[in-house]
Design a protein around this motif. Structure first.
Motif, PDB file in Angstrom:
ATOM      1  N   SER A 116       0.834  -1.202   0.000  1.00  0.00           N
ATOM      2  CA  SER A 116       0.000   0.000   0.000  1.00  0.00           C
ATOM      3  C   SER A 116       0.867   1.250   0.000  1.00  0.00           C
ATOM      4  CB  SER A 116      -0.929   0.032   1.222  1.00  0.00           C
ATOM      5  OG  SER A 116      -0.207   0.341   2.410  1.00  0.00           O
TER       6      SER A 116
ATOM      7  N   TRP B  62       0.565   3.547   2.095  1.00  0.00           N
ATOM      8  CA  TRP B  62       0.883   3.858   3.495  1.00  0.00           C
ATOM      9  C   TRP B  62       2.246   3.284   3.879  1.00  0.00           C
ATOM     10  CZ3 TRP B  62      -2.524   7.356   3.837  1.00  0.00           C
ATOM     11  CH2 TRP B  62      -3.849   7.163   3.431  1.00  0.00           C
TER      12      TRP B  62
ATOM     13  N   ARG C 245      -3.771  -1.336   4.817  1.00  0.00           N
ATOM     14  CA  ARG C 245      -4.146  -0.944   3.450  1.00  0.00           C
ATOM     15  C   ARG C 245      -5.437  -0.130   3.396  1.00  0.00           C
ATOM     16  NH1 ARG C 245      -2.665  -6.228  -0.241  1.00  0.00           N
ATOM     17  NH2 ARG C 245      -1.359  -7.293   1.282  1.00  0.00           N
TER      18      ARG C 245
ATOM     19  N   SER D 267     -10.137  -1.447  -3.503  1.00  0.00           N
ATOM     20  CA  SER D 267      -8.969  -0.818  -4.124  1.00  0.00           C
ATOM     21  C   SER D 267      -8.908   0.660  -3.792  1.00  0.00           C
ATOM     22  CB  SER D 267      -9.017  -0.994  -5.648  1.00  0.00           C
ATOM     23  OG  SER D 267      -9.083  -2.358  -6.003  1.00  0.00           O
TER      24      SER D 267
ATOM     25  N   GLY E 161      -1.198  -6.649  -3.609  1.00  0.00           N
ATOM     26  CA  GLY E 161      -2.002  -5.439  -3.674  1.00  0.00           C
ATOM     27  C   GLY E 161      -2.071  -4.817  -5.051  1.00  0.00           C
TER      28      GLY E 161
ATOM     29  N   TRP F 125      -3.401   0.464  -4.975  1.00  0.00           N
ATOM     30  CA  TRP F 125      -3.238  -0.788  -4.245  1.00  0.00           C
ATOM     31  C   TRP F 125      -4.602  -1.378  -3.907  1.00  0.00           C
ATOM     32  CZ3 TRP F 125      -3.004   3.994  -2.137  1.00  0.00           C
ATOM     33  CH2 TRP F 125      -3.709   4.227  -0.957  1.00  0.00           C
ATOM     34  N   SER F 126      -4.599  -2.623  -3.482  1.00  0.00           N
ATOM     35  CA  SER F 126      -5.832  -3.326  -3.142  1.00  0.00           C
ATOM     36  C   SER F 126      -5.612  -4.190  -1.910  1.00  0.00           C
ATOM     37  CB  SER F 126      -6.309  -4.210  -4.301  1.00  0.00           C
ATOM     38  OG  SER F 126      -6.614  -3.447  -5.441  1.00  0.00           O
ATOM     39  N   GLY F 127      -6.707  -4.622  -1.321  1.00  0.00           N
ATOM     40  CA  GLY F 127      -6.672  -5.542  -0.193  1.00  0.00           C
ATOM     41  C   GLY F 127      -8.026  -6.191  -0.015  1.00  0.00           C
TER      42      GLY F 127
END
Length: 455
Positions: free
Chosen positions: A8, A10, A71, A255, A314, A344-346
């Protein structure tokens, strides 16, 4: 250049943490927590605070905060992670009012712990705005507001379009609501600070240690078995990977993208209060103004992978990146031309009835918490304190909340699961397109999707 995946944005800011040692053989403990996201970490934190003599082991497949905890969109929100009506059907309206009060207090609890533990997580508590910007969304906004007040959000305020634009200049804003019980946080800073606090209390955290099987009194890993009186599952969207849990919760993919730092655009946008922002589209959009002057915005993207496969790196499809960028530009036209710097994704966990639960069986010593349907940043803290009380056999206000002991049926087997989820979101996207064409009421296909989903 747009970064894609790498867990991510972050963690791009904070740096990916070094991993703690994996388990190196069989061990005994009083409590074994499986999963070092917010649920597992808060549970270990409060158990150790309540009884410093407890020997607690936390097992994590990757590193602490690798999943949704590192994320998410940074909404420390008091939204109930589930359907108030479903909980009330089982326990009564008063129980839901108590849950809402507990969630409101939880936002302040997380902020207080972060301050006490010296965790600088870019916290700003200014509530959230939910905005109607299409004619069909306005009656839905008003109905949702009335329901929200009925279920305990009596301090939620209905806003006119002008009042919304005075806060954030959302294009076409017709109305909105402001709920004060929400704070902006930096997810990776919060989860990594909590990890350090938990380790400092003497909790043993073993990373790079996947759990293969959970059973009463033990957790099996490739490196040995942990034997413990209490075994607590805190695996959220990754629960599907555990033996026997494939259909327990559905791993829903979500996402996000984040812009470059904005400068001159802020004068046009406003957003001086740093409220969290969402809208009334069926596909669901959520955003925050970051501490360094960016906008992070998210949505569902590709919502589900066949067979409940979960995201790792991600990485996000270019189509989803474009859709989120277009949504941002449509809502906040001053962002047109701003570069998207990271996508990004989670995965988040969705129970079949969309209701989170906390449970502990004293006879077997097995417990769990999760299924937060995307509202877990605060709910995990309440779940952790509830698991603490359940494990320590305390009868408290928390253990009597309606999500404690809540059960729901399993998800359908494949391919029905894949077809149902993708059909549901195709219907929601079709409804949003219909409403964008100047409908003045909710598109019927969205109501059909609600019935199919069981929401």
């Amino acid at each position: 250049m747009t970064w894609n995946g790498n867990i991510s944005f972050w963690y791009r800011q904070t740096g990916v943490p070094g991993r703690r040692d994996p388990l190196d053989g069989p061990v005994d403990a009083d409590v074994c927590v499986v999963g070092a996201g917010f649920t597992g970490l808060w549970t270990a934190y409060y158990l150790k605070k309540a009884d410093p003599g407890l020997d607690i082991v936390v097992l994590e497949r990757e590193f602490a905060g690798f999943g949704a905890s590192g994320r998410n969109a940074g909404w420390l929100s008091a939204k109930i992670a589930g359907s108030p009506a479903t909980y009330a059907k089982e326990r009564g309206r008063q129980s839901v009012l108590e849950l809402q009060r507990a969630m409101n207090a939880t936002v302040d609890e997380v902020i207080a712990v972060a301050e006490a533990e010296g965790i600088d997580a870019d916290v700003v508590k200014s509530g959230y705005l939910s905005v109607a910007h299409r004619p069909a969304q306005l009656p839905r906004l008003r109905a949702a507001h009335e329901k929200s007040r009925y279920w305990g959000n009596e301090d939620e305020v209905l806003l006119s379009g002008r009042e919304v634009r005075d806060r954030v200049d959302v294009a076409g804003a017709l109305g909105g609501v402001h709920n004060p019980h929400c704070a902006r946080v930096h997810p990776a800073k919060l989860v990594q600070g909590l990890t350090r606090a938990v380790a400092a209390l003497g909790v043993r955290i073993h990373e790079s240690t996947p759990a293969i099987r959970i059973a009463p009194g033990r957790v099996e890993t490739p490196f040995g078995t942990v034997r413990a009186r209490s075994v607590l599952r805190a695996t959220e969207g990754f629960t599907t990977d555990l033996h026997g849990e494939r259909r327990t919760w559905l791993p829903m993919n979500s996402s996000m993208v984040v812009t470059e730092p904005l400068s001159a655009a802020w004068k046009a946008i406003g957003w001086d209060g740093h409220e969290l922002l969402s809208d009334l589209t069926h596909a669901y959009t959520y955003a925050q103004r970051t501490a360094d002057g960016r906008i992070a915005i998210g949505g569902r993207g590709v919502p589900y992978r066949f067979g409940s496969r979960v995201d790792q790196d991600g990485r996000t499809s270019p189509k989803t990146v474009r859709a989120l960028r277009d949504t941002l530009n449509r809502l906040l036209p001053a962002t047109v031309g701003a570069r998207i710097e990271h996508a990004w994704s989670g995965v988040l966990a969705v129970p079949r009835d969309w209701c989170a639960s906390v449970s502990f069986d004293r006879a077997t010593g097995l417990g769990w918490a999760g299924g937060y349907v995307g509202h877990g940043v605060a709910a995990t803290n309440l779940a952790g304190r509830t698991l603490r009380d359940l494990v320590l056999e305390r009868d408290t206000e928390l253990t009597r909340l309606p999500w404690t002991g809540h059960r729901t049926r399993a998800w359908e087997p494949e391919p029905a699961r894949w077809l149902g989820v993708h059909g549901m979101y195709a219907a929601y996207r079709a409804a949003d397109r219909s409403e964008a064409a100047r409908r003045t009421s909710t598109a019927p296909i969205a109501k059909l999707a609600d019935r199919i989903s069981g929401r």
